[in-house]
Design a protein around this motif. Structure first.
Motif, PDB file in Angstrom:
ATOM      1  N   MET A   1       0.856  -1.171   0.000  1.00  0.00           N
ATOM      2  CA  MET A   1       0.000   0.000   0.000  1.00  0.00           C
ATOM      3  C   MET A   1       0.901   1.232   0.000  1.00  0.00           C
ATOM      4  N   PRO A   2       0.695   2.111  -0.957  1.00  0.00           N
ATOM      5  CA  PRO A   2       1.538   3.310  -1.021  1.00  0.00           C
ATOM      6  C   PRO A   2       1.450   4.150   0.260  1.00  0.00           C
ATOM      7  N   GLU A   3       2.538   4.819   0.552  1.00  0.00           N
ATOM      8  CA  GLU A   3       2.630   5.683   1.733  1.00  0.00           C
ATOM      9  C   GLU A   3       1.456   6.665   1.789  1.00  0.00           C
ATOM     10  N   GLY A   4       0.836   6.805   2.929  1.00  0.00           N
ATOM     11  CA  GLY A   4      -0.257   7.750   3.116  1.00  0.00           C
ATOM     12  C   GLY A   4      -1.623   7.238   2.704  1.00  0.00           C
ATOM     13  N   THR A   5      -1.671   6.113   1.994  1.00  0.00           N
ATOM     14  CA  THR A   5      -2.942   5.596   1.506  1.00  0.00           C
ATOM     15  C   THR A   5      -3.840   5.122   2.644  1.00  0.00           C
ATOM     16  N   ALA A   6      -3.252   4.483   3.656  1.00  0.00           N
ATOM     17  CA  ALA A   6      -4.054   3.985   4.777  1.00  0.00           C
ATOM     18  C   ALA A   6      -4.765   5.130   5.487  1.00  0.00           C
ATOM     19  N   GLN A   7      -4.042   6.228   5.750  1.00  0.00           N
ATOM     20  CA  GLN A   7      -4.665   7.358   6.436  1.00  0.00           C
ATOM     21  C   GLN A   7      -5.731   7.998   5.558  1.00  0.00           C
ATOM     22  N   LEU A   8      -5.470   8.072   4.269  1.00  0.00           N
ATOM     23  CA  LEU A   8      -6.461   8.613   3.347  1.00  0.00           C
ATOM     24  C   LEU A   8      -7.731   7.767   3.371  1.00  0.00           C
ATOM     25  N   ALA A   9      -7.582   6.450   3.403  1.00  0.00           N
ATOM     26  CA  ALA A   9      -8.739   5.554   3.479  1.00  0.00           C
ATOM     27  C   ALA A   9      -9.511   5.773   4.772  1.00  0.00           C
ATOM     28  N   ARG A  10      -8.790   5.960   5.875  1.00  0.00           N
ATOM     29  CA  ARG A  10      -9.467   6.241   7.154  1.00  0.00           C
ATOM     30  C   ARG A  10     -10.258   7.541   7.057  1.00  0.00           C
TER      31      ARG A  10
ATOM     32  N   SER B   1     -12.902 -18.203  -4.620  1.00  0.00           N
ATOM     33  CA  SER B   1     -13.490 -17.627  -3.411  1.00  0.00           C
ATOM     34  C   SER B   1     -14.963 -17.392  -3.703  1.00  0.00           C
ATOM     35  N   LEU B   2     -15.797 -17.618  -2.720  1.00  0.00           N
ATOM     36  CA  LEU B   2     -17.214 -17.314  -2.843  1.00  0.00           C
ATOM     37  C   LEU B   2     -17.490 -16.037  -2.079  1.00  0.00           C
ATOM     38  N   ALA B   3     -18.329 -15.196  -2.661  1.00  0.00           N
ATOM     39  CA  ALA B   3     -18.611 -13.904  -2.042  1.00  0.00           C
ATOM     40  C   ALA B   3     -20.032 -13.471  -2.367  1.00  0.00           C
ATOM     41  N   TYR B   4     -20.579 -12.659  -1.480  1.00  0.00           N
ATOM     42  CA  TYR B   4     -21.840 -11.989  -1.766  1.00  0.00           C
ATOM     43  C   TYR B   4     -21.514 -10.685  -2.472  1.00  0.00           C
ATOM     44  N   LEU B   5     -22.129 -10.442  -3.613  1.00  0.00           N
ATOM     45  CA  LEU B   5     -22.034  -9.164  -4.289  1.00  0.00           C
ATOM     46  C   LEU B   5     -22.914  -8.194  -3.510  1.00  0.00           C
ATOM     47  N   VAL B   6     -22.362  -7.056  -3.125  1.00  0.00           N
ATOM     48  CA  VAL B   6     -23.128  -6.096  -2.329  1.00  0.00           C
ATOM     49  C   VAL B   6     -23.176  -4.743  -3.037  1.00  0.00           C
ATOM     50  N   GLU B   7     -24.227  -4.005  -2.718  1.00  0.00           N
ATOM     51  CA  GLU B   7     -24.395  -2.669  -3.279  1.00  0.00           C
ATOM     52  C   GLU B   7     -24.407  -1.658  -2.138  1.00  0.00           C
ATOM     53  N   PRO B   8     -23.345  -0.836  -2.052  1.00  0.00           N
ATOM     54  CA  PRO B   8     -23.332   0.212  -1.023  1.00  0.00           C
ATOM     55  C   PRO B   8     -24.203   1.378  -1.451  1.00  0.00           C
ATOM     56  N   ASP B   9     -24.516   2.250  -0.505  1.00  0.00           N
ATOM     57  CA  ASP B   9     -25.283   3.429  -0.890  1.00  0.00           C
ATOM     58  C   ASP B   9     -24.397   4.324  -1.776  1.00  0.00           C
ATOM     59  N   PRO B  10     -25.016   5.210  -2.553  1.00  0.00           N
ATOM     60  CA  PRO B  10     -24.252   6.027  -3.511  1.00  0.00           C
ATOM     61  C   PRO B  10     -23.144   6.860  -2.873  1.00  0.00           C
ATOM     62  N   GLU B  11     -23.351   7.358  -1.671  1.00  0.00           N
ATOM     63  CA  GLU B  11     -22.328   8.190  -1.024  1.00  0.00           C
ATOM     64  C   GLU B  11     -21.075   7.373  -0.718  1.00  0.00           C
ATOM     65  N   LEU B  12     -21.258   6.141  -0.242  1.00  0.00           N
ATOM     66  CA  LEU B  12     -20.107   5.288   0.043  1.00  0.00           C
ATOM     67  C   LEU B  12     -19.402   4.892  -1.254  1.00  0.00           C
ATOM     68  N   ALA B  13     -20.158   4.561  -2.276  1.00  0.00           N
ATOM     69  CA  ALA B  13     -19.553   4.203  -3.561  1.00  0.00           C
ATOM     70  C   ALA B  13     -18.729   5.373  -4.115  1.00  0.00           C
ATOM     71  N   GLU B  14     -19.248   6.577  -3.988  1.00  0.00           N
ATOM     72  CA  GLU B  14     -18.532   7.766  -4.461  1.00  0.00           C
ATOM     73  C   GLU B  14     -17.265   7.987  -3.633  1.00  0.00           C
ATOM     74  N   ALA B  15     -17.341   7.766  -2.316  1.00  0.00           N
ATOM     75  CA  ALA B  15     -16.171   7.928  -1.445  1.00  0.00           C
ATOM     76  C   ALA B  15     -15.082   6.919  -1.805  1.00  0.00           C
ATOM     77  N   VAL B  16     -15.471   5.693  -2.082  1.00  0.00           N
ATOM     78  CA  VAL B  16     -14.498   4.682  -2.496  1.00  0.00           C
ATOM     79  C   VAL B  16     -13.870   5.080  -3.827  1.00  0.00           C
ATOM     80  N   GLY B  17     -14.663   5.622  -4.727  1.00  0.00           N
ATOM     81  CA  GLY B  17     -14.119   6.098  -6.001  1.00  0.00           C
ATOM     82  C   GLY B  17     -13.060   7.175  -5.800  1.00  0.00           C
ATOM     83  N   ARG B  18     -13.306   8.110  -4.883  1.00  0.00           N
ATOM     84  CA  ARG B  18     -12.316   9.153  -4.584  1.00  0.00           C
ATOM     85  C   ARG B  18     -11.048   8.542  -3.999  1.00  0.00           C
ATOM     86  N   GLN B  19     -11.237   7.563  -3.106  1.00  0.00           N
ATOM     87  CA  GLN B  19     -10.100   6.875  -2.492  1.00  0.00           C
ATOM     88  C   GLN B  19      -9.268   6.179  -3.563  1.00  0.00           C
ATOM     89  N   ARG B  20      -9.932   5.429  -4.421  1.00  0.00           N
ATOM     90  CA  ARG B  20      -9.218   4.681  -5.461  1.00  0.00           C
ATOM     91  C   ARG B  20      -8.488   5.605  -6.427  1.00  0.00           C
TER      92      ARG B  20
END
Length: 121
Positions: free
Chosen positions: A1-10, A36-55
């Motif tokens: 994980m690049p330097e500073g990324t963890a704090q940015l995610a927090r 691996s088996l997983a449940y596909l999940v749909e976060p609310d739009p605000e969380l999805a947008e926040a993850v997009g900014r993080q990424r």
């Protein structure tokens, strides 16, 4: 994980926990003899947008797209996938995410970046 990324995610995503994740389906992830088996999940739009900014702030991501999911089993032999899916017993309605974790699949390590008490639900 690049330097500073963890704090940015927090700062960006961690402040949105706990977060409701609605389950949309079941996935088998992987291209080898085990998946691996997983449940596909749909976060609310605000969380999805926040993850997009993080990424967008992380250079050199291995995967271009975020696939929100909750992993329920690792290293399932492909021939046992139908049996394993039957054991899951269908699709639950939703989950509440209470942790933000960084998972390094190459090193087989996981690090909790933020954890909130489930008692706030």
């Amino acid at each position: 994980m690049p330097e500073g990324t963890a704090q940015l995610a927090r700062d960006i995503v961690g402040t949105m926990l706990p977060a409701r994740l609605d389950v949309c389906g079941i996935l088998a992830l992987g291209d080898g003899p085990e998946v691996s088996l997983a449940y596909l999940v749909e976060p609310d739009p605000e969380l999805a947008e926040a993850v997009g900014r993080q990424r967008a702030a992380v250079p050199g991501l291995r995967r271009a797209v975020w696939l929100p999911h909750v992993t329920v089993a690792h290293q399932v032999p492909r021939r046992k996938v139908p049996e394993a899916m039957a054991e899951l017993g269908g699709i639950p309605g939703s989950f509440f995410a209470t942790q933000l974790r960084y998972v390094d699949t190459r090193a087989h390590e996981a690090q909790t970046l933020v954890g909130v008490s489930s008692s706030v639900l």
